[in-house]
Scaffold this motif. Sequence first.
Motif: not given
Length: 213
Positions: A62-69, A88-90, A110-115, A117-125
């Motif tokens: 999981t590299r993006n926040v995903q949800f179900k309303e 995404p896992g922190i 490398k692409e997965r690692a980059k995404e 890292t962004q995912g961690v920031i998104e989780s915290i946000k």
Amino acid sequence: MPVRIIRNFFKRIFSNIFKNKKEVKLGFYGPPNVGKTSLANRICKDFTGEEIGSVSKVPHETRNVQFKEKVEIEYKGKKLTFKLVDTPGIATKIDYEEFLKYKMKKGEAKERAKEATQGVIESIKWLDDMDMVVIVLDATENPYNQVNITIVGNLVARKIPVLIVANKIDLKKADIKKIEAAFPEYDVIGISVKYGENLEEFYESIFDLSKKI
Ligand SMILES: Nc1nc2c(ncn2[C@@H]2O[C@H](COP(=O)(O)OP(=O)(O)OP(=O)(O)O)[C@@H](O)[C@H]2O)c(=O)[nH]1
Ligand SMILES: [Mg+2]
């Protein structure tokens, strides 16, 4: 009767109605690969028939926040509507070489690692937007680490109610006691999403936790 009292009376009634109708934003947080998506999927599937996201043995799936309303959960005759938010896992360190072990090509890793890292920031946000949080941990792993301390610290600072779930209790190495010892001030529920073990107790805890919002 003074107008002010009547006005307050109606205000209270309306805000109660509104509060009951509102969805509870429930976040699933934790390190990578612990079963956050598996748990969110299981709940979502039980009550809507649909899943939230993909699960993999490769960390940082999981590299993006995903949800179900508007997921209405019914437990022992009580009903609550949730927005289930899978994050995404922190992690403190994300190294692409870790993914090479799973027969991934260097570029893809490398692409997965980059995404990731962004995912961690998104989780915290997204933390600020949560009404309550389930911290999912792997019951076979050492709970004393920087990531877990940081997540719990962030939630305490924001006064967000927390439940700790120790997943994968089906595995021999699982040690719930160690997780309870690491977080003595929190409820810790041991579950196995894989075998559907102890999910009733999990739902019970979720309903209890919602009273603390
Ligand atoms: N043995 C066992 N394995 C489980 C259990 N729950 C999930 N898994 C496995 O753990 C791995 C990771 O599951 P995910 O649900 O993708 O974990 P996640 O926390 O969402 O991982 P990220 O998206 O990387 O943060 C998968 O291989 C799952 O099949 C469980 O209760 N027992
Ligand atoms: Mg996931």
